[in-house]
Design an enzyme around this catalytic site. Sequence first.
Site, PDB file in Angstrom:
ATOM      1  N   ASP A  44       0.846  -1.202   0.000  1.00 47.57           N
ATOM      2  CA  ASP A  44       0.000   0.000   0.000  1.00 47.57           C
ATOM      3  C   ASP A  44       0.883   1.254   0.000  1.00 47.57           C
ATOM      4  O   ASP A  44       0.385   2.377  -0.081  1.00 47.57           O
ATOM      5  CB  ASP A  44      -1.034  -0.004   1.133  1.00 47.57           C
ATOM      6  CG  ASP A  44      -0.407  -0.047   2.513  1.00 47.57           C
ATOM      7  OD1 ASP A  44       0.833  -0.168   2.607  1.00 47.57           O
ATOM      8  OD2 ASP A  44      -1.160   0.027   3.509  1.00 47.57           O
ATOM      9  N   SER A  45       2.210   1.046   0.027  1.00 45.36           N
ATOM     10  CA  SER A  45       3.154   2.143  -0.222  1.00 45.36           C
ATOM     11  C   SER A  45       2.872   2.769  -1.591  1.00 45.36           C
ATOM     12  O   SER A  45       3.326   3.874  -1.876  1.00 45.36           O
ATOM     13  CB  SER A  45       4.598   1.634  -0.174  1.00 45.36           C
ATOM     14  OG  SER A  45       4.750   0.482  -0.983  1.00 45.36           O
ATOM     15  N   ASP A  83      -1.079  -6.114  -0.278  1.00 43.03           N
ATOM     16  CA  ASP A  83      -1.368  -5.473   1.002  1.00 43.03           C
ATOM     17  C   ASP A  83      -2.862  -5.255   1.167  1.00 43.03           C
ATOM     18  O   ASP A  83      -3.555  -4.852   0.221  1.00 43.03           O
ATOM     19  CB  ASP A  83      -0.689  -4.094   1.046  1.00 43.03           C
ATOM     20  CG  ASP A  83       0.465  -4.049   2.028  1.00 43.03           C
ATOM     21  OD1 ASP A  83       0.534  -4.932   2.915  1.00 43.03           O
ATOM     22  OD2 ASP A  83       1.301  -3.144   1.897  1.00 43.03           O
ATOM     23  N   LYS A 113      -1.109  -9.372   2.888  1.00 39.96           N
ATOM     24  CA  LYS A 113      -0.349  -8.884   4.060  1.00 39.96           C
ATOM     25  C   LYS A 113      -1.220  -7.901   4.812  1.00 39.96           C
ATOM     26  O   LYS A 113      -1.932  -7.093   4.184  1.00 39.96           O
ATOM     27  CB  LYS A 113       0.954  -8.207   3.613  1.00 39.96           C
ATOM     28  CG  LYS A 113       1.746  -7.609   4.791  1.00 39.96           C
ATOM     29  CD  LYS A 113       3.156  -7.215   4.415  1.00 39.96           C
ATOM     30  CE  LYS A 113       3.290  -5.856   3.764  1.00 39.96           C
ATOM     31  NZ  LYS A 113       2.769  -4.715   4.577  1.00 39.96           N
ATOM     32  N   GLU A 115      -1.274  -5.431   8.688  1.00 31.04           N
ATOM     33  CA  GLU A 115      -0.420  -4.867   9.741  1.00 31.04           C
ATOM     34  C   GLU A 115      -1.020  -5.135  11.127  1.00 31.04           C
ATOM     35  O   GLU A 115      -2.233  -5.012  11.301  1.00 31.04           O
ATOM     36  CB  GLU A 115      -0.276  -3.349   9.527  1.00 31.04           C
ATOM     37  CG  GLU A 115       0.393  -3.007   8.206  1.00 31.04           C
ATOM     38  CD  GLU A 115       0.566  -1.497   7.998  1.00 31.04           C
ATOM     39  OE1 GLU A 115       0.265  -0.710   8.929  1.00 31.04           O
ATOM     40  OE2 GLU A 115       1.005  -1.114   6.906  1.00 31.04           O
ATOM     41  N   GLU A 182       9.490  -3.984  10.230  1.00 29.10           N
ATOM     42  CA  GLU A 182       9.897  -2.692   9.669  1.00 29.10           C
ATOM     43  C   GLU A 182      10.431  -1.764  10.765  1.00 29.10           C
ATOM     44  O   GLU A 182       9.768  -1.566  11.808  1.00 29.10           O
ATOM     45  CB  GLU A 182       8.695  -2.030   8.956  1.00 29.10           C
ATOM     46  CG  GLU A 182       9.045  -0.681   8.350  1.00 29.10           C
ATOM     47  CD  GLU A 182       8.038  -0.174   7.330  1.00 29.10           C
ATOM     48  OE1 GLU A 182       7.115  -0.914   6.964  1.00 29.10           O
ATOM     49  OE2 GLU A 182       8.202   0.988   6.903  1.00 29.10           O
TER      50      GLU A 182
HETATM   51  O1  KIV Z   1       3.580  -1.084   1.613  1.00 28.84           O
HETATM   52  C1  KIV Z   1       4.738  -1.527   1.536  1.00 28.84           C
HETATM   53  O2  KIV Z   1       5.446  -1.363   0.529  1.00 28.84           O
HETATM   54  C2  KIV Z   1       5.259  -2.251   2.684  1.00 28.84           C
HETATM   55  C3  KIV Z   1       6.739  -2.449   2.723  1.00 28.84           C
HETATM   56  C4  KIV Z   1       7.394  -1.191   3.154  1.00 28.84           C
HETATM   57  C5  KIV Z   1       7.106  -3.608   3.551  1.00 28.84           C
HETATM   58  O3  KIV Z   1       4.538  -2.602   3.549  1.00 28.84           O
END
Ligand code: KIV
Length: 275
Positions: A44-45, A83, A113, A115, A182
């Site tokens: 989600d970056s 994510d 993924k 969090e 992280e």
């Molecule tokens: O969103 C993302 O790219 C991440 C990485 C920084 C691990 O969660």
Amino acid sequence: MKNTAVTFKQAKEKGEKLTMLTAYDYSTAKLVDSAGINSILVGDSLGMVMLGYDDTLSVTMEDMIHHTKAVSRGAKNALVIADMPFMSYQTSVYDAVVNAGRLIKEGGAQAVKLEGGADVCEQIEAIVKCQIPVCAHLGLTPQSVNAFGGFKVQGKGKEAAQKILDDARKIEEAGAFAVVLECVPNKLAKKISESISIPTIGIGAGPDCDGQVLVYQDMLAMYSDMKPKFVKQYAQIGQQMKTAFEAYAKEVSEGLFPSEEHCFKIDDEVIEKLY
Ligand code: KIV
């Protein structure tokens, strides 16, 4: 050979380091995949590096599905992990299962993924029960940026470090197949990596994790809004792109591009017959 959640666990057993990079589109996914990287994270970056937001909080399920679809088409061997965006799983176990399912069914990812630690174990268990592999994410979890008061290293004090270690044990018990760590101190990441049987994937967590992940725009020096301490720039692609864009602008303005080799031909007599 296709990387899977199972091969991730086997890599840890064999002591083989795992590689992961982010990608958000077809062309980049193909390049990452062809470099033999084990896993592509559609992070989600993308909210920051692709869409220009200040943080990841505005990213939607639709954004994630759109980008995950493109990456899935480009990834033959890399495990595609998508994510789960902010508020797509925190709201309820039901939402978590439905949205994880969408990333698999519509996005074509092979894993998701999310969090958090103890707070999201119920969600992890429920998603895993649906046969969807889950990668957890501890330490600096960017969706908690407002609660943390900024993007800061986590787990430096005794209590905070113990909480992250406890969370790692809990998410393993809940069925996660891997965990991203992280921005935590090296020694804490080492202790966690030795304490759980699933692979730890570090970003700003030192060399003793079972694998590493970076955002590709960071490692190619393409994203200039911030440069975290843990990033190593493997190439100056941002500067190379700017130089190329400038050269193109100069050649177009000077009438040098396109030249003969870039043009399509037509017989003169066809042109002569036009009125
Ligand atoms: O969103 C993302 O790219 C991440 C990485 C920084 C691990 O969660």
